[in-house]
Scaffold this motif. Sequence first.
Motif, mmCIF file in Angstrom:
data_model
loop_
_atom_site.group_PDB
_atom_site.id
_atom_site.type_symbol
_atom_site.label_atom_id
_atom_site.label_comp_id
_atom_site.label_asym_id
_atom_site.label_seq_id
_atom_site.Cartn_x
_atom_site.Cartn_y
_atom_site.Cartn_z
ATOM 1 N N ARG A 127 0.857 -1.178 0.000
ATOM 2 C CA ARG A 127 0.000 0.000 0.000
ATOM 3 C C ARG A 127 0.894 1.229 0.000
ATOM 4 N N HIS A 128 0.739 2.052 -1.006
ATOM 5 C CA HIS A 128 1.687 3.132 -1.225
ATOM 6 C C HIS A 128 0.995 4.097 -2.154
ATOM 7 N N TYR A 129 1.507 5.291 -2.290
ATOM 8 C CA TYR A 129 0.894 6.269 -3.193
ATOM 9 C C TYR A 129 -0.588 6.409 -2.867
ATOM 10 N N ALA A 130 -0.941 6.251 -1.597
ATOM 11 C CA ALA A 130 -2.348 6.092 -1.261
ATOM 12 C C ALA A 130 -3.041 7.406 -0.956
ATOM 13 N N THR A 131 -4.301 7.467 -1.346
ATOM 14 C CA THR A 131 -5.171 8.564 -0.962
ATOM 15 C C THR A 131 -5.774 8.232 0.405
ATOM 16 N N THR A 132 -6.345 9.243 1.057
ATOM 17 C CA THR A 132 -7.006 8.987 2.335
ATOM 18 C C THR A 132 -8.347 8.308 2.093
ATOM 19 N N HIS A 133 -9.085 8.796 1.089
ATOM 20 C CA HIS A 133 -10.321 8.088 0.720
ATOM 21 C C HIS A 133 -9.960 6.733 0.144
ATOM 22 N N LEU B 2 -1.759 12.822 -12.949
ATOM 23 C CA LEU B 2 -2.286 11.808 -12.034
ATOM 24 C C LEU B 2 -2.226 12.205 -10.557
ATOM 25 N N PHE B 3 -1.046 12.577 -10.060
ATOM 26 C CA PHE B 3 -0.904 12.791 -8.622
ATOM 27 C C PHE B 3 -1.649 14.041 -8.144
ATOM 28 N N SER B 4 -1.687 15.088 -8.969
ATOM 29 C CA SER B 4 -2.489 16.264 -8.600
ATOM 30 C C SER B 4 -3.947 15.883 -8.490
ATOM 31 N N ALA B 5 -4.404 15.069 -9.447
ATOM 32 C CA ALA B 5 -5.805 14.635 -9.415
ATOM 33 C C ALA B 5 -6.085 13.821 -8.151
ATOM 34 N N MET B 6 -5.154 12.951 -7.773
ATOM 35 C CA MET B 6 -5.355 12.145 -6.567
ATOM 36 C C MET B 6 -5.441 13.028 -5.322
ATOM 37 N N ARG B 7 -4.623 14.079 -5.282
ATOM 38 C CA ARG B 7 -4.692 15.001 -4.143
ATOM 39 C C ARG B 7 -6.005 15.795 -4.143
ATOM 40 N N GLU B 8 -6.403 16.268 -5.315
ATOM 41 C CA GLU B 8 -7.627 17.073 -5.411
ATOM 42 C C GLU B 8 -8.860 16.241 -5.059
ATOM 43 N N ILE B 9 -8.918 15.054 -5.585
ATOM 44 C CA ILE B 9 -10.104 14.218 -5.358
ATOM 45 C C ILE B 9 -10.182 13.829 -3.881
#
Length: 326
Positions: free
Chosen positions: A226-232, A284-291
Amino acid sequence: MIGTDLNTAINFLKQGELVAIPTETVYGLAANAFDITAVTKIYKVKDRPQFNPLIIHTDSIEKLKSWGLILPEKMLQLAAQFSPGPLTYVIKKSSLIPDIITAGNDAVAVRIPNHPLALALLKELNFPLAAPSANPSGYVSPTNAMHVEEQLGNKISYILDGGECKVGVESTIISFMDDVPTILRFGGLSLEAIESVIGKVNTVFSSPLTVHGSQSKPIAPGMLSRHYATTHRLIFGDVEKNISAYSSNKIGIISFHKKYDSVLEEHQFILSKNKNLDEAAQKLFSAMREIDKLNIDVILAEKFPDEGLGRAINDRLKRASVEESY
Ligand code: TXA
Ligand code: MG
């Protein structure tokens, strides 16, 4: 403190302090790789497990040689084409490289990043910079200075602002520790590009088991499952199907180019309307942070085409979706 002043960055690094630096892939959390006290701070600030080794960065092949490193022929062939660039080489370490950098392994990871500010900085230094991605261990990597500021701003001396990262996913890692070169992590340089220069390579898919595996095996990079993970919670795969399966939830979507009519438009992040995988990787990573900031219950992410940078995108989304935590 965020700024664009090279001398400030140089002075902090020479004093053994931490500086976030821009690269073309993601921002790095940098320290003098020859200063064990400074490197220890990296692990502390990131809350990174000690068994996870660090990449060292410099601006030239000549410097790598001057630190006693022996560079394999195929590495040199790749470097002639792709360094500076989003490619990291795992090679036998020399005695000058501290054990804390390699987590006790006899291999070290080296990279020449392709970013004008980073190269200008590295040129002024007679030591390599150890630099993992500048995020708390396990979270999504930062692709601009504000991302770093939000999570680590109060813990480090300086953030050198070099704008948005152009590649947007971490470097591809290739190991030369076995007879056949082996890709340890898909990243910003495609498998196709690598094989066009040195022919067929192996690929290794990391699992949590390899993390604690024998010393002779390369430590799998990006290695915690588990890595590069979002909180949701993030669910990776067939979005159409998952929209039905999670219909009682507030859904956010990360897609390649498609819009889904049944989900709120402002909860959808389309990474490349033109179906361009390089553009998708960059966003990708900006989108993951924004979402992650939205008021939703679950993120549904598409599987991208398994070619070019699509492989790196799928790898990151897959890891972000793993449920167990290590
Ligand atoms: O694009 C990048 O590579 C960015 C920028 C800042 O250069 N750096 C980066 O570092 O992604 P980090 O630490 O987040 O990821 C480096 C990966 C880790 O998963 C680590 O396990 C692997 O590289 N690694 C480092 N040294 C290694 C070694 N000696 N053998 C095998 N894997 C290694
Ligand atoms: Mg990282």
